[in-house]
Motif scaffolding. Structure first.
Motif, mmCIF file in Angstrom:
data_model
loop_
_atom_site.group_PDB
_atom_site.id
_atom_site.type_symbol
_atom_site.label_atom_id
_atom_site.label_comp_id
_atom_site.label_asym_id
_atom_site.label_seq_id
_atom_site.Cartn_x
_atom_site.Cartn_y
_atom_site.Cartn_z
ATOM 1 N N THR A 67 0.825 -1.214 0.000
ATOM 2 C CA THR A 67 0.000 0.000 0.000
ATOM 3 C C THR A 67 0.859 1.265 0.000
ATOM 4 O O THR A 67 0.364 2.334 -0.368
ATOM 5 N N ALA A 68 2.141 1.153 0.395
ATOM 6 C CA ALA A 68 3.023 2.322 0.384
ATOM 7 C C ALA A 68 3.269 2.822 -1.032
ATOM 8 O O ALA A 68 3.649 3.985 -1.226
ATOM 9 N N PHE A 69 3.041 1.969 -2.048
ATOM 10 C CA PHE A 69 3.255 2.368 -3.448
ATOM 11 C C PHE A 69 2.018 3.022 -4.049
ATOM 12 O O PHE A 69 2.074 3.526 -5.177
ATOM 13 N N LEU A 70 0.895 2.994 -3.343
ATOM 14 C CA LEU A 70 -0.352 3.547 -3.879
ATOM 15 C C LEU A 70 -0.366 5.069 -3.802
ATOM 16 O O LEU A 70 0.348 5.667 -2.985
ATOM 17 N N PRO A 71 -1.203 5.735 -4.619
ATOM 18 C CA PRO A 71 -1.349 7.195 -4.523
ATOM 19 C C PRO A 71 -1.858 7.597 -3.140
ATOM 20 O O PRO A 71 -2.505 6.792 -2.444
ATOM 21 N N PRO A 72 -1.599 8.832 -2.703
ATOM 22 C CA PRO A 72 -1.921 9.245 -1.322
ATOM 23 C C PRO A 72 -3.368 8.997 -0.908
ATOM 24 O O PRO A 72 -3.629 8.461 0.171
ATOM 25 N N SER A 73 -4.344 9.383 -1.724
ATOM 26 C CA SER A 73 -5.751 9.243 -1.326
ATOM 27 C C SER A 73 -6.209 7.798 -1.287
ATOM 28 O O SER A 73 -7.175 7.471 -0.598
ATOM 29 N N LEU A 74 -5.520 6.924 -2.032
ATOM 30 C CA LEU A 74 -5.889 5.517 -2.056
ATOM 31 C C LEU A 74 -5.134 4.726 -0.998
ATOM 32 O O LEU A 74 -5.577 3.633 -0.597
ATOM 33 N N ARG A 75 -4.029 5.269 -0.534
ATOM 34 C CA ARG A 75 -3.170 4.563 0.415
ATOM 35 C C ARG A 75 -3.892 4.217 1.708
ATOM 36 O O ARG A 75 -3.669 3.162 2.295
ATOM 37 N N HIS A 76 -4.782 5.112 2.159
ATOM 38 C CA HIS A 76 -5.496 4.877 3.411
ATOM 39 C C HIS A 76 -6.914 4.361 3.188
ATOM 40 O O HIS A 76 -7.783 4.493 4.054
ATOM 41 N N ARG A 77 -7.127 3.770 2.026
ATOM 42 C CA ARG A 77 -8.395 3.108 1.734
ATOM 43 C C ARG A 77 -8.210 1.614 1.509
ATOM 44 O O ARG A 77 -9.183 0.903 1.250
ATOM 45 N N VAL A 78 -6.971 1.134 1.593
ATOM 46 C CA VAL A 78 -6.667 -0.261 1.263
ATOM 47 C C VAL A 78 -6.031 -0.944 2.467
ATOM 48 O O VAL A 78 -5.112 -0.410 3.087
ATOM 49 N N VAL A 79 -6.543 -2.137 2.782
ATOM 50 C CA VAL A 79 -6.003 -2.979 3.849
ATOM 51 C C VAL A 79 -5.343 -4.188 3.193
ATOM 52 O O VAL A 79 -5.967 -4.869 2.369
ATOM 53 N N GLU A 80 -4.099 -4.465 3.573
ATOM 54 C CA GLU A 80 -3.340 -5.571 2.977
ATOM 55 C C GLU A 80 -3.237 -6.739 3.945
ATOM 56 O O GLU A 80 -2.794 -6.581 5.083
ATOM 57 N N HIS A 81 -3.653 -7.915 3.479
ATOM 58 C CA HIS A 81 -3.528 -9.151 4.250
ATOM 59 C C HIS A 81 -2.441 -10.024 3.606
ATOM 60 O O HIS A 81 -2.337 -10.082 2.379
ATOM 61 N N ARG A 82 -1.677 -10.724 4.432
ATOM 62 C CA ARG A 82 -0.632 -11.616 3.941
ATOM 63 C C ARG A 82 -0.893 -13.042 4.414
ATOM 64 O O ARG A 82 -1.207 -13.276 5.596
ATOM 65 N N ALA A 83 -0.740 -13.998 3.499
ATOM 66 C CA ALA A 83 -0.780 -15.418 3.832
ATOM 67 C C ALA A 83 0.640 -15.956 3.737
ATOM 68 O O ALA A 83 1.331 -15.723 2.738
ATOM 69 N N THR A 84 1.088 -16.655 4.773
ATOM 70 C CA THR A 84 2.437 -17.206 4.795
ATOM 71 C C THR A 84 2.543 -18.350 3.783
ATOM 72 O O THR A 84 1.523 -18.881 3.306
ATOM 73 N N PRO A 85 3.763 -18.774 3.432
ATOM 74 C CA PRO A 85 3.916 -19.859 2.438
ATOM 75 C C PRO A 85 3.131 -21.112 2.784
ATOM 76 O O PRO A 85 2.522 -21.743 1.907
ATOM 77 N N GLU A 86 3.112 -21.502 4.068
ATOM 78 C CA GLU A 86 2.418 -22.732 4.452
ATOM 79 C C GLU A 86 0.904 -22.574 4.525
ATOM 80 O O GLU A 86 0.176 -23.553 4.718
ATOM 81 N N GLN A 87 0.380 -21.344 4.374
ATOM 82 C CA GLN A 87 -1.069 -21.110 4.422
ATOM 83 C C GLN A 87 -1.715 -21.137 3.044
ATOM 84 O O GLN A 87 -2.896 -20.800 2.921
ATOM 85 N N ALA A 88 -1.005 -21.523 2.033
ATOM 86 C CA ALA A 88 -1.527 -21.459 0.668
ATOM 87 C C ALA A 88 -2.838 -22.222 0.522
ATOM 88 O O ALA A 88 -3.848 -21.686 0.053
ATOM 89 N N LEU A 89 -2.858 -23.473 0.928
ATOM 90 C CA LEU A 89 -4.057 -24.294 0.771
ATOM 91 C C LEU A 89 -5.164 -23.875 1.726
ATOM 92 O O LEU A 89 -6.342 -23.816 1.347
ATOM 93 N N ILE A 90 -4.808 -23.574 2.972
ATOM 94 C CA ILE A 90 -5.822 -23.199 3.964
ATOM 95 C C ILE A 90 -6.517 -21.903 3.557
ATOM 96 O O ILE A 90 -7.749 -21.804 3.585
ATOM 97 N N ALA A 91 -5.738 -20.885 3.170
ATOM 98 C CA ALA A 91 -6.326 -19.603 2.785
ATOM 99 C C ALA A 91 -7.164 -19.733 1.519
ATOM 100 O O ALA A 91 -8.257 -19.160 1.419
ATOM 101 N N ASP A 92 -6.673 -20.493 0.556
ATOM 102 C CA ASP A 92 -7.414 -20.679 -0.687
ATOM 103 C C ASP A 92 -8.745 -21.377 -0.424
ATOM 104 O O ASP A 92 -9.798 -20.960 -0.946
ATOM 105 N N PHE A 93 -8.727 -22.426 0.423
ATOM 106 C CA PHE A 93 -9.962 -23.153 0.730
ATOM 107 C C PHE A 93 -10.955 -22.260 1.468
ATOM 108 O O PHE A 93 -12.153 -22.234 1.143
#
Length: 514
Positions: free
Chosen positions: A328-354
């Motif tokens: 989100t740090a790369f987004l334009p200023p007005s959009l930067r505080h409208r986006v929430v970023e979630h991260r899935a760890t490498p081992e969460q690939a199947l769990i998050a997808d399901f």
């Protein structure tokens, strides 16, 4: 003649709002001391009043909760009474005491809604201002001139943080001006500034701030931020809820400054950027829970309660310090505080997808990312269209993903729950006027009152003309009477009484004080 209790009910009905007095008229226990009407078995009247606060399509299921578990419902009422105090009886303290008690009754109903069970209680959409919940769907889309945000401040004295930031930005010339208002005073109606109920931020509002600034080409932006008490005063970690609405004079551009950092300091030291959904923040990466149940609850909360855009990124491998930097740090200023970023760890690939497929019908590619649609779904949203197969978390700008986020942000979105009221308050309850705007407003009000006075004068003239015509007709009708005939006293009284009555009535229209 009405009895004393009936008279008190009518007096209370004229003093407080329309909803609670209606319950008071129908259920006499609402006018008594809570120590007297609260019984272990939970009367049918209490159930009916509580169900009256529930949406019509959900009343049957909720009413059954009171019938099948009266002791639990009564216990919730007792706990609420203990938290709010014993109240006061109108018989002892008069009209003001009765109004105060009815307010306590409404507080207890609100507490019972939040702590009870049934289809109504399970709704995730809770109003911000303490009023009754409304439908979570909206047929109105967010105007393209508007910026909206809603979150929580978990630090101490949030109003102080806002106040200091506004003072600093005004001194630096970043904003033109700002106001710091008490919500009750802000909603007060005057002759020059008449306001309706839409200007009221609600009983749980703490403070209201307004700011005005100019962006590119001199375009004026007006914004309001309102802070609210947490839903539960006993849970300090909930923080103070805030809602922000800003509107520009033309279509909003992502390159403009973020309204969030006009009110809140753009510093990691101030915890203003927490989502309404617990455990989620703006301006950082949020790792998904490892438990499947918690993960699914988080996905539901983010798509149903949040006002922001949510993006889920899968880390193909554990990133280094540069890769852990939020995209989100790369987004334009007005959009930067409208986006929430979630991260899935490498081992969460199947769990998050399901979990995402099961809850949202959207898959998460390994090493890729997807932009989530809120519920109800944004028109024109397609999961494949807003999915990126490869995202390299090496500190470089993820151009493809950023383009998908910008494209999604440009789609028309339904107004979130409570946002329509917030936007109406911004437009119709605005206080921070320039001298020119105040002059234009005053002239408009003078014109409005002049037209109203002219209409009243014309109506009065019509009444006067009708009265004069009636007098003339009456005089003509009585002029042919034989003056030499001496009427009897009874006849004279009968002849003159109607004339006197009519003359008195017409004199009211001739009075200059009317």
């Amino acid at each position: 003649m009405a009895s004393a209790p009936e008279a008190s009910v009518e007096a209370l009905a004229a003093a407080v709002d329309a909803q609670v007095p209606e319950a008071a008229r129908r259920y006499t226990w609402a006018l008594t001391d809570p120590r007297h009407f609260l019984v272990p078995d939970t009367s049918e009247e209490i159930a009916l009043v509580a169900v009256g606060a529930v949406r019509e399509d959900e009343r049957d299921g909720t009413h059954s909760v009171f019938r099948t578990s009266p002791s639990g419902a009564a216990g919730a009422w007792r706990r609420r009474c203990a938290a709010t105090g014993p109240g006061s009886a109108p018989a002892e303290y008069g009209l003001e005491g009765g109004a105060h008690l009815l307010g306590r009754v409404q507080d207890m109903l609100d507490g019972l809604r939040r702590s009870g069970r049934g289809p109504y209680w399970s709704s995730p959409d809770q109003p911000l201002d303490g009023s009754m919940a409304k439908s979570s769907s909206s047929s109105t889309t967010v105007p393209d001139t508007v910026w909206l945000g809603c979150g929580r401040h978990l630090g101490p004295e949030p109003e102080r943080d806002v106040r200091r930031n506004l003072i600093a930005l005004k001194a630096a010339g970043v904003i033109d001006d700002f106001l710091d208002l008490d919500p009750i005073e802000a909603a007060r109606s005057t002759d020059l500034f008449p306001r309706d109920n839409s200007a009221d931020a609600g009983p749980s509002a703490r403070r209201l701030f307004e700011a005005r600034w100019r962006v590119a080409d001199g375009v004026t932006v007006r914004a309001q931020l309102t802070t609210y008490e947490p839903e539960s005063l006993r849970v300090e970690s909930e923080g103070v809820t805030w809602v922000l609405a800003a509107e520009a004079e033309r279509v909003w551009e992502a390159s403009w400054p973020s309204p969030a950092t006009v009110f809140w300091p753009d510093s990691d030291q101030v915890a203003w950027d927490h989502e309404r959904v617990p455990g989620v923040r703006l301006r950082t990466t949020n790792h998904l829970p490892k438990d499947d149940g918690e993960l699914r609850r988080l996905l539901r909360g983010c798509t149903r309660q949040s006002w922001f855009i949510h993006v889920v990124v899968h880390e193909a491998m554990t990133p280094d310090a540069r890769g852990r930097r939020p995209i989100t740090a790369f987004l334009p200023p007005s959009l930067r505080h409208r986006v929430v970023e979630h991260r899935a760890t490498p081992e969460q690939a199947l769990i998050a997808d399901f979990a995402m497929k099961r809850e949202l019908g959207v898959g998460l590619p390994r090493g890729g990312a997807v932009v989530l649609s809120p519920t109800p779904q944004v028109p024109g949203y397609d999961a494949e269209r807003f999915t990126v197969r490869d995202v390299f978390l090496d500190g470089t700008e993820p151009t493809a993903l950023l383009q998908k986020i910008v494209e999604f942000a440009s789609l028309p979105r339904p107004l979130p729950v409570d946002a329509e009221q917030v936007l109406t308050r911004l437009r119709q309850g605005w206080h921070l006027l320039t001298p020119d705007e105040e002059l234009v407003h005053a002239r408009a009000m003078v014109t409005k009152y002049a037209k109203a006075l002219e209409a009243m004068t014309a109506s009065c003239d019509l009444y006067r003309e009708a009265a004069e015509s009636a007098l003339a007709a009456l005089a003509e009708a009585t002029s042919g009477n034989d003056a030499s005939r001496t009427p009897t006293p009874a006849a004279a009284e009968q002849d003159t009484s109607p004339l006197k009555a009519l003359t008195k009535t017409l004199a009211l229209f001739r009075s200059p004080n009317r």
